[in-house]
Motif scaffolding. Structure first.
Motif, PDB file in Angstrom:
ATOM      1  N   LYS A 267       0.822  -1.344  -0.036  1.00 41.92           N
ATOM      2  CA  LYS A 267       0.067   0.085   0.048  1.00 41.92           C
ATOM      3  C   LYS A 267       0.898   1.248   0.096  1.00 41.92           C
ATOM      4  O   LYS A 267       0.652   2.047   0.753  1.00 41.92           O
ATOM      5  N   ASP A 268       1.802   1.197  -1.063  1.00 37.52           N
ATOM      6  CA  ASP A 268       2.475   2.572  -1.285  1.00 37.52           C
ATOM      7  C   ASP A 268       3.422   2.854   0.034  1.00 37.52           C
ATOM      8  O   ASP A 268       3.845   4.118   0.263  1.00 37.52           O
ATOM      9  N   GLN A 269       3.890   1.950   0.953  1.00 34.22           N
ATOM     10  CA  GLN A 269       5.077   2.037   1.816  1.00 34.22           C
ATOM     11  C   GLN A 269       5.533   0.939   1.932  1.00 34.22           C
ATOM     12  O   GLN A 269       5.327  -0.446   1.738  1.00 34.22           O
ATOM     13  N   TRP A 270       6.998   0.925   2.366  1.00 35.76           N
ATOM     14  CA  TRP A 270       7.991  -0.185   2.444  1.00 35.76           C
ATOM     15  C   TRP A 270       7.817  -0.644   3.884  1.00 35.76           C
ATOM     16  O   TRP A 270       7.880  -0.091   5.057  1.00 35.76           O
ATOM     17  N   ILE A 271       7.465  -2.223   4.316  1.00 38.73           N
ATOM     18  CA  ILE A 271       7.547  -2.612   5.512  1.00 38.73           C
ATOM     19  C   ILE A 271       8.653  -3.939   5.169  1.00 38.73           C
ATOM     20  O   ILE A 271       8.886  -4.459   4.324  1.00 38.73           O
ATOM     21  N   ILE A 272       8.898  -4.319   6.513  1.00 46.00           N
ATOM     22  CA  ILE A 272       9.978  -5.426   6.703  1.00 46.00           C
ATOM     23  C   ILE A 272       8.974  -6.644   6.963  1.00 46.00           C
ATOM     24  O   ILE A 272       8.200  -6.460   7.940  1.00 46.00           O
ATOM     25  N   LYS A 273       9.274  -7.913   6.127  1.00 48.31           N
ATOM     26  CA  LYS A 273       8.238  -8.978   6.465  1.00 48.31           C
ATOM     27  C   LYS A 273       9.259 -10.184   6.559  1.00 48.31           C
ATOM     28  O   LYS A 273      10.342 -10.239   5.838  1.00 48.31           O
ATOM     29  N   SER A 274       8.714 -11.241   7.277  1.00 54.49           N
ATOM     30  CA  SER A 274       9.588 -12.373   7.378  1.00 54.49           C
ATOM     31  C   SER A 274       9.258 -13.453   5.788  1.00 54.49           C
ATOM     32  O   SER A 274       8.048 -13.488   5.658  1.00 54.49           O
ATOM     33  N   ASP A 275      10.145 -13.636   5.172  1.00 56.55           N
ATOM     34  CA  ASP A 275      10.064 -14.433   4.077  1.00 56.55           C
ATOM     35  C   ASP A 275      11.072 -15.389   4.056  1.00 56.55           C
ATOM     36  O   ASP A 275      12.188 -15.012   3.146  1.00 56.55           O
ATOM     37  N   PRO A 276      11.495 -16.222   4.896  1.00 52.18           N
ATOM     38  CA  PRO A 276      12.865 -17.052   4.750  1.00 52.18           C
ATOM     39  C   PRO A 276      13.082 -17.930   3.427  1.00 52.18           C
ATOM     40  O   PRO A 276      12.082 -18.470   3.050  1.00 52.18           O
ATOM     41  N   PHE A 277      14.137 -17.831   3.266  1.00 52.72           N
ATOM     42  CA  PHE A 277      14.611 -18.690   2.083  1.00 52.72           C
ATOM     43  C   PHE A 277      16.107 -18.655   2.000  1.00 52.72           C
ATOM     44  O   PHE A 277      16.846 -17.682   2.562  1.00 52.72           O
ATOM     45  N   THR A 278      16.888 -19.316   1.075  1.00 58.89           N
ATOM     46  CA  THR A 278      18.317 -19.427   1.152  1.00 58.89           C
ATOM     47  C   THR A 278      18.382 -18.915  -0.324  1.00 58.89           C
ATOM     48  O   THR A 278      18.097 -19.746  -1.263  1.00 58.89           O
ATOM     49  N   ASP A 279      19.342 -18.041  -0.848  1.00 63.32           N
ATOM     50  CA  ASP A 279      19.581 -17.735  -2.246  1.00 63.32           C
ATOM     51  C   ASP A 279      20.749 -18.231  -2.511  1.00 63.32           C
ATOM     52  O   ASP A 279      21.702 -18.464  -1.779  1.00 63.32           O
ATOM     53  N   ASP A 280      21.031 -18.979  -3.677  1.00 63.89           N
ATOM     54  CA  ASP A 280      21.923 -19.818  -4.263  1.00 63.89           C
ATOM     55  C   ASP A 280      21.930 -19.544  -5.597  1.00 63.89           C
ATOM     56  O   ASP A 280      20.828 -19.647  -6.307  1.00 63.89           O
ATOM     57  N   TRP A 281      22.859 -20.289  -6.374  1.00 62.50           N
ATOM     58  CA  TRP A 281      22.988 -20.562  -7.882  1.00 62.50           C
ATOM     59  C   TRP A 281      23.175 -22.090  -8.162  1.00 62.50           C
ATOM     60  O   TRP A 281      23.987 -22.736  -7.332  1.00 62.50           O
ATOM     61  N   ASP A 282      22.761 -22.351  -9.119  1.00 62.81           N
ATOM     62  CA  ASP A 282      22.971 -23.736  -9.675  1.00 62.81           C
ATOM     63  C   ASP A 282      23.688 -23.550 -11.169  1.00 62.81           C
ATOM     64  O   ASP A 282      23.890 -22.495 -11.334  1.00 62.81           O
ATOM     65  N   GLU A 283      23.935 -24.581 -11.702  1.00 66.08           N
ATOM     66  CA  GLU A 283      24.885 -24.560 -12.793  1.00 66.08           C
ATOM     67  C   GLU A 283      24.113 -23.648 -14.035  1.00 66.08           C
ATOM     68  O   GLU A 283      24.766 -23.064 -14.593  1.00 66.08           O
ATOM     69  N   THR A 284      22.885 -23.712 -14.063  1.00 70.71           N
ATOM     70  CA  THR A 284      22.014 -23.041 -15.136  1.00 70.71           C
ATOM     71  C   THR A 284      22.299 -21.490 -14.811  1.00 70.71           C
ATOM     72  O   THR A 284      22.366 -20.592 -15.499  1.00 70.71           O
ATOM     73  N   ASP A 285      22.038 -21.221 -13.633  1.00 71.54           N
ATOM     74  CA  ASP A 285      22.487 -19.818 -13.043  1.00 71.54           C
ATOM     75  C   ASP A 285      23.834 -19.370 -13.490  1.00 71.54           C
ATOM     76  O   ASP A 285      23.830 -18.236 -13.778  1.00 71.54           O
ATOM     77  N   TYR A 286      24.824 -20.210 -13.155  1.00 69.38           N
ATOM     78  CA  TYR A 286      26.245 -19.739 -13.451  1.00 69.38           C
ATOM     79  C   TYR A 286      26.311 -19.455 -14.954  1.00 69.38           C
ATOM     80  O   TYR A 286      27.025 -18.697 -15.513  1.00 69.38           O
ATOM     81  N   SER A 287      25.687 -20.461 -15.770  1.00 67.23           N
ATOM     82  CA  SER A 287      25.812 -20.364 -17.250  1.00 67.23           C
ATOM     83  C   SER A 287      24.981 -18.900 -17.952  1.00 67.23           C
ATOM     84  O   SER A 287      25.977 -18.205 -18.589  1.00 67.23           O
TER      85      SER A 287
END
Length: 175
Positions: free
Chosen positions: A33-53
């Protein structure tokens, strides 16, 4: 730590052996709603071989088109990298885009990212940019890094960047 511009032939899968992209995320900035808020959204960001390519192809293209890819090295091992393609963005072509800025997990928090960011900002300024455009990961830690460098919310959003990463925060850095 040695910082230098990378040449196209050295940008290959071997360059990234030992590079740890992994980022464990819990809290993220989200627009509500037009403002920035902090929310919990747990995940792990990483790359696989497709990402590296895809990354390698993109970095090579940046160099071949006349942009810059910077690398940080310790004992000849890549510890971080950042890139700025030469294409302009914005209604007045005022932006050059920081397309990548990543530091290998064991080297974070030691100034590597800051130095790479400043090298990219200097390059963009030298090549006529007025502002550096950053489509930045929404993780609280990532946003704190960019805000600490003086980045602010972008005056204009790049549709291409928003469509590619809808949860990213669109920032700019005055040059």
């Amino acid at each position: 730590m040695i910082y230098r511009i990378l040449q196209e032939p050295e940008i290959n899968r071997h360059l990234f052996y030992g590079f740890i992209r992994r980022q464990k995320v819990d809290l993220c900035w989200r627009r509500s709603k037009d403002q920035w808020i902090i929310k919990s959204d747990p995940f792990t960001d990483d790359w696989d071989e497709t990402d590296y390519s895809s990354l390698i192809a993109s970095l090579k293209e940046t160099v071949l088109l006349g942009g810059a890819v910077f690398g940080a090295f310790e004992n000849e091992r890549l510890t971080g990298f950042a890139s700025v393609p030469p294409q302009r963005l914005g209604s007045c072509a005022q932006y050059l885009s920081l397309e990548n800025l990543f530091v290998s997990e064991p080297f974070r928090g030691n100034g590597v990212g800051t130095r790479l960011f400043l090298l990219c900002a200097d390059w963009a300024r030298e090549h006529g940019g007025k502002r550096l455009y950053i489509s930045a990961h929404s993780a609280v830690e990532t946003q704190a890094f960019y805000r600490g460098l003086g980045c602010i919310e972008a005056q204009e959003y790049s549709r291409k960047h928003v469509e590619k990463e809808p949860f990213d925060c669109q920032l700019e850095y005055p040059l």
